[in-house]
Design a protein around this motif. Structure first.
Motif, PDB file in Angstrom:
ATOM      1  N   ALA A  52      -5.322   5.407 -19.889  1.00 32.87           N
ATOM      2  CA  ALA A  52      -5.399   3.947 -19.773  1.00 32.87           C
ATOM      3  C   ALA A  52      -5.723   3.518 -18.342  1.00 32.87           C
ATOM      4  O   ALA A  52      -6.511   2.591 -18.120  1.00 32.87           O
ATOM      5  N   ILE A  53      -5.119   4.184 -17.368  1.00 32.04           N
ATOM      6  CA  ILE A  53      -5.399   3.847 -15.966  1.00 32.04           C
ATOM      7  C   ILE A  53      -6.844   4.191 -15.627  1.00 32.04           C
ATOM      8  O   ILE A  53      -7.552   3.408 -14.985  1.00 32.04           O
ATOM      9  N   ALA A  54      -7.300   5.369 -16.058  1.00 28.88           N
ATOM     10  CA  ALA A  54      -8.668   5.783 -15.769  1.00 28.88           C
ATOM     11  C   ALA A  54      -9.675   4.804 -16.373  1.00 28.88           C
ATOM     12  O   ALA A  54     -10.691   4.459 -15.739  1.00 28.88           O
ATOM     13  N   ALA A  55      -9.390   4.339 -17.578  1.00 26.61           N
ATOM     14  CA  ALA A  55     -10.299   3.395 -18.228  1.00 26.61           C
ATOM     15  C   ALA A  55     -10.345   2.073 -17.464  1.00 26.61           C
ATOM     16  O   ALA A  55     -11.428   1.497 -17.259  1.00 26.61           O
ATOM     17  N   ASN A  56      -9.183   1.597 -17.025  1.00 29.61           N
ATOM     18  CA  ASN A  56      -9.165   0.330 -16.292  1.00 29.61           C
ATOM     19  C   ASN A  56      -9.790   0.477 -14.915  1.00 29.61           C
ATOM     20  O   ASN A  56     -10.480  -0.434 -14.421  1.00 29.61           O
ATOM     21  N   LEU A  57      -9.578   1.630 -14.290  1.00 29.50           N
ATOM     22  CA  LEU A  57     -10.160   1.878 -12.977  1.00 29.50           C
ATOM     23  C   LEU A  57     -11.685   1.898 -13.069  1.00 29.50           C
ATOM     24  O   LEU A  57     -12.376   1.370 -12.192  1.00 29.50           O
ATOM     25  N   ALA A  58     -12.200   2.486 -14.130  1.00 25.87           N
ATOM     26  CA  ALA A  58     -13.659   2.523 -14.312  1.00 25.87           C
ATOM     27  C   ALA A  58     -14.219   1.129 -14.584  1.00 25.87           C
ATOM     28  O   ALA A  58     -15.318   0.780 -14.130  1.00 25.87           O
ATOM     29  N   LYS A  59     -13.442   0.322 -15.307  1.00 33.31           N
ATOM     30  CA  LYS A  59     -13.893  -1.019 -15.670  1.00 33.31           C
ATOM     31  C   LYS A  59     -13.705  -2.025 -14.536  1.00 33.31           C
ATOM     32  O   LYS A  59     -14.530  -2.930 -14.345  1.00 33.31           O
ATOM     33  N   HIS A  60     -12.613  -1.859 -13.761  1.00 29.70           N
ATOM     34  CA  HIS A  60     -12.291  -2.813 -12.697  1.00 29.70           C
ATOM     35  C   HIS A  60     -11.965  -2.067 -11.397  1.00 29.70           C
ATOM     36  O   HIS A  60     -10.842  -2.136 -10.883  1.00 29.70           O
ATOM     37  N   PRO A  61     -12.924  -1.357 -10.836  1.00 28.44           N
ATOM     38  CA  PRO A  61     -12.639  -0.565  -9.633  1.00 28.44           C
ATOM     39  C   PRO A  61     -12.182  -1.403  -8.446  1.00 28.44           C
ATOM     40  O   PRO A  61     -11.354  -0.953  -7.639  1.00 28.44           O
ATOM     41  N   GLN A  62     -12.687  -2.623  -8.336  1.00 24.23           N
ATOM     42  CA  GLN A  62     -12.329  -3.457  -7.185  1.00 24.23           C
ATOM     43  C   GLN A  62     -10.843  -3.821  -7.177  1.00 24.23           C
ATOM     44  O   GLN A  62     -10.252  -4.009  -6.109  1.00 24.23           O
ATOM     45  N   ALA A  63     -10.243  -3.889  -8.338  1.00 21.33           N
ATOM     46  CA  ALA A  63      -8.823  -4.231  -8.416  1.00 21.33           C
ATOM     47  C   ALA A  63      -7.969  -3.211  -7.676  1.00 21.33           C
ATOM     48  O   ALA A  63      -6.959  -3.564  -7.037  1.00 21.33           O
ATOM     49  N   TYR A  64      -8.378  -1.957  -7.691  1.00 23.43           N
ATOM     50  CA  TYR A  64      -7.607  -0.905  -7.033  1.00 23.43           C
ATOM     51  C   TYR A  64      -7.919  -0.848  -5.540  1.00 23.43           C
ATOM     52  O   TYR A  64      -7.068  -0.441  -4.752  1.00 23.43           O
ATOM     53  N   VAL A  65      -9.116  -1.273  -5.172  1.00 23.30           N
ATOM     54  CA  VAL A  65      -9.445  -1.428  -3.748  1.00 23.30           C
ATOM     55  C   VAL A  65      -8.611  -2.565  -3.168  1.00 23.30           C
ATOM     56  O   VAL A  65      -8.005  -2.442  -2.094  1.00 23.30           O
ATOM     57  N   ASP A  66      -8.539  -3.676  -3.876  1.00 23.04           N
ATOM     58  CA  ASP A  66      -7.765  -4.829  -3.425  1.00 23.04           C
ATOM     59  C   ASP A  66      -6.280  -4.499  -3.364  1.00 23.04           C
ATOM     60  O   ASP A  66      -5.576  -4.924  -2.436  1.00 23.04           O
ATOM     61  N   ALA A  67      -5.785  -3.772  -4.336  1.00 25.38           N
ATOM     62  CA  ALA A  67      -4.370  -3.431  -4.377  1.00 25.38           C
ATOM     63  C   ALA A  67      -3.969  -2.589  -3.170  1.00 25.38           C
ATOM     64  O   ALA A  67      -2.856  -2.726  -2.645  1.00 25.38           O
ATOM     65  N   LYS A  68      -4.873  -1.741  -2.727  1.00 24.99           N
ATOM     66  CA  LYS A  68      -4.564  -0.935  -1.543  1.00 24.99           C
ATOM     67  C   LYS A  68      -4.365  -1.835  -0.327  1.00 24.99           C
ATOM     68  O   LYS A  68      -3.497  -1.576   0.523  1.00 24.99           O
ATOM     69  N   ARG A  69      -5.129  -2.918  -0.247  1.00 29.26           N
ATOM     70  CA  ARG A  69      -4.938  -3.869   0.853  1.00 29.26           C
ATOM     71  C   ARG A  69      -3.609  -4.608   0.718  1.00 29.26           C
ATOM     72  O   ARG A  69      -2.954  -4.922   1.708  1.00 29.26           O
ATOM     73  N   CYS A  70      -3.212  -4.876  -0.518  1.00 30.51           N
ATOM     74  CA  CYS A  70      -1.937  -5.567  -0.740  1.00 30.51           C
ATOM     75  C   CYS A  70      -0.743  -4.714  -0.298  1.00 30.51           C
ATOM     76  O   CYS A  70       0.334  -5.248  -0.025  1.00 30.51           O
ATOM     77  N   MET A  71      -0.939  -3.411  -0.236  1.00 30.24           N
ATOM     78  CA  MET A  71       0.137  -2.537   0.233  1.00 30.24           C
ATOM     79  C   MET A  71       0.619  -2.937   1.622  1.00 30.24           C
ATOM     80  O   MET A  71       1.789  -2.755   1.953  1.00 30.24           O
ATOM     81  N   ALA A  72      -0.289  -3.486   2.417  1.00 35.13           N
ATOM     82  CA  ALA A  72       0.066  -3.839   3.796  1.00 35.13           C
ATOM     83  C   ALA A  72       1.152  -4.911   3.853  1.00 35.13           C
ATOM     84  O   ALA A  72       1.864  -5.029   4.862  1.00 35.13           O
ATOM     85  N   ALA A  73       1.302  -5.687   2.781  1.00 33.16           N
ATOM     86  CA  ALA A  73       2.299  -6.763   2.769  1.00 33.16           C
ATOM     87  C   ALA A  73       3.688  -6.261   2.379  1.00 33.16           C
ATOM     88  O   ALA A  73       4.670  -7.001   2.531  1.00 33.16           O
ATOM     89  N   LEU A  74       3.803  -5.045   1.884  1.00 30.57           N
ATOM     90  CA  LEU A  74       5.081  -4.583   1.355  1.00 30.57           C
ATOM     91  C   LEU A  74       6.199  -4.488   2.394  1.00 30.57           C
ATOM     92  O   LEU A  74       7.336  -4.878   2.097  1.00 30.57           O
ATOM     93  N   PRO A  75       5.965  -3.986   3.613  1.00 29.68           N
ATOM     94  CA  PRO A  75       7.075  -3.909   4.580  1.00 29.68           C
ATOM     95  C   PRO A  75       7.700  -5.267   4.898  1.00 29.68           C
ATOM     96  O   PRO A  75       8.930  -5.416   4.872  1.00 29.68           O
ATOM     97  N   ASP A  76       6.887  -6.273   5.192  1.00 28.76           N
ATOM     98  CA  ASP A  76       7.435  -7.596   5.499  1.00 28.76           C
ATOM     99  C   ASP A  76       8.017  -8.253   4.250  1.00 28.76           C
ATOM    100  O   ASP A  76       9.001  -8.994   4.329  1.00 28.76           O
ATOM    101  N   THR A  77       7.408  -7.984   3.110  1.00 23.41           N
ATOM    102  CA  THR A  77       7.958  -8.486   1.852  1.00 23.41           C
ATOM    103  C   THR A  77       9.372  -7.963   1.660  1.00 23.41           C
ATOM    104  O   THR A  77      10.287  -8.696   1.271  1.00 23.41           O
ATOM    105  N   ARG A  78       9.574  -6.696   1.949  1.00 22.01           N
ATOM    106  CA  ARG A  78      10.883  -6.075   1.770  1.00 22.01           C
ATOM    107  C   ARG A  78      11.940  -6.733   2.651  1.00 22.01           C
ATOM    108  O   ARG A  78      13.069  -6.988   2.213  1.00 22.01           O
ATOM    109  N   VAL A  79      11.569  -7.025   3.893  1.00 28.55           N
ATOM    110  CA  VAL A  79      12.526  -7.661   4.809  1.00 28.55           C
ATOM    111  C   VAL A  79      12.961  -9.022   4.272  1.00 28.55           C
ATOM    112  O   VAL A  79      14.155  -9.359   4.253  1.00 28.55           O
TER     113      VAL A  79
END
Length: 309
Positions: free
Chosen positions: A83-110
């Motif tokens: 299921a992940i592979a199928a979605n990644l093939a269909k919406h590759p940009q979503a996983y590129v964007d999600a990697k950028r969202c990782m940067a917000a996690l440390p401050d989000t946690r605080v």
């Protein structure tokens, strides 16, 4: 808040260390755990395969060796390597964007750490289950229950910029909202036969308490989209509130077409209840422990279009 959008379930924890050590440390501190290790492992695989991991690699190297929270998320929402592979093939940009969202996690946690401490301060009986942020198949945003904690799909929440364009704010407030769902009465929030009023109060309670502990509602777009239309919207809500067809009010948001007006009406009913209560701590217990929607509505003092500061 349930998401999918049948449970936009999201929540955060307070330690980003190895799952076992994090759980032990958090338990000693009386705080929930947040495990982001699954995100890190996913993107290690993602980078190693140049953004094209196979279904077999995703299953074996990511899902099978994942955290207990990821396993629960996968079981509840049919997340498989295929299921992940199928979605990644269909919406590759979503996983590129999600990697950028990782940067917000440390401050989000605080910020979430402060919000969840405030929850415990205001509501000492709060349950403190673990939260897992992982990578999924594009939906749902998350799941939550008192038994299994909260699981959030990083890529799914990252894609909901229409809720709140600020990534960090979005994560903080949506997770606070979802954490409130964990506190609510299971029989009230998990029924499949809820009326419009019951569903609106379930989500409205999470919006109100989430705002109380984090400083803002999760679904910020509703604050802007409803301005000046409160009376018209809420008069229509009164007509529909006993219906079991939720499609005009709840879980009907889509990218480019935000909905979920029932969240906002429910929030305003809950806010009216809290505002009119003499004992705010008891009022908060009533809101979180809500079981009887009609009784709560009657005691709230809410009227369509009433002014609520």
């Amino acid at each position: 808040m349930r998401v999918a959008f049948k449970a936009m379930v999201v929540c955060v924890a307070l330690a980003s260390v190895a799952p076992q050590a994090g759980a032990a440390d958090a338990a000693k501190a009386g705080e929930p755990v947040i495990d982001t290790g699954d995100v890190e492992r996913f993107y290690q695989l993602y980078e190693r395969t140049h953004g094209q991991p196979t279904a077999e690699q995703l299953q074996k190297d990511y899902l099978d060796g994942g955290s207990a929270g990821l396993h629960q998320f996968a079981k509840a929402r049919r997340i498989t390597g295929e299921a992940i592979a199928a979605n990644l093939a269909k919406h590759p940009q979503a996983y590129v964007d999600a990697k950028r969202c990782m940067a917000a996690l440390p401050d989000t946690r605080v910020r979430l750490k402060a919000s969840l401490r405030k929850l415990v301060e205001l509501y000492p009986d709060a349950r403190l289950p673990a939260v897992t942020i992982a990578v999924g198949r594009g939906k749902p945003v998350g799941t939550a229950s008192a038994d299994t904690g909260v699981q959030i799909g990083l890529e799914a929440l990252c894609a909901t910029d229409w809720i709140n364009p600020d990534v960090e704010d979005r994560f903080v407030h949506v997770i606070a909202h979802e954490y409130v769902h964990v506190q609510q009465v299971p029989a009230f929030v998990e029924t499949e036969q809820a009326t419009v009023l019951e569903s609106a109060l379930m989500e409205g309670a999470a919006e109100f308490v989430g705002e109380l502990i984090s400083g803002e509602v999760a679904y910020l777009h509703l604050k802007h989209n409803t301005k000046g239309q409160e009376k018209a919207i809420e008069t229509k809500f009164q007509t529909d509130m006993d219906k079991r067809d939720l499609s005009d009010w709840i879980y009907n948001s889509k990218p480019g077409n935000p909905g979920d007006l029932g969240y906002w009406v429910g929030y305003r009913i809950v806010k009216a209840y809290y505002r009119n209560a003499g004992d705010k701590r008891q009022a908060l217990r009533d809101i979180i422990g809500l079981r009887d929607a009609k009784q709560f509505l009657a005691r709230s003092g809410w009227q369509p279009g009433m002014e609520l500061r």
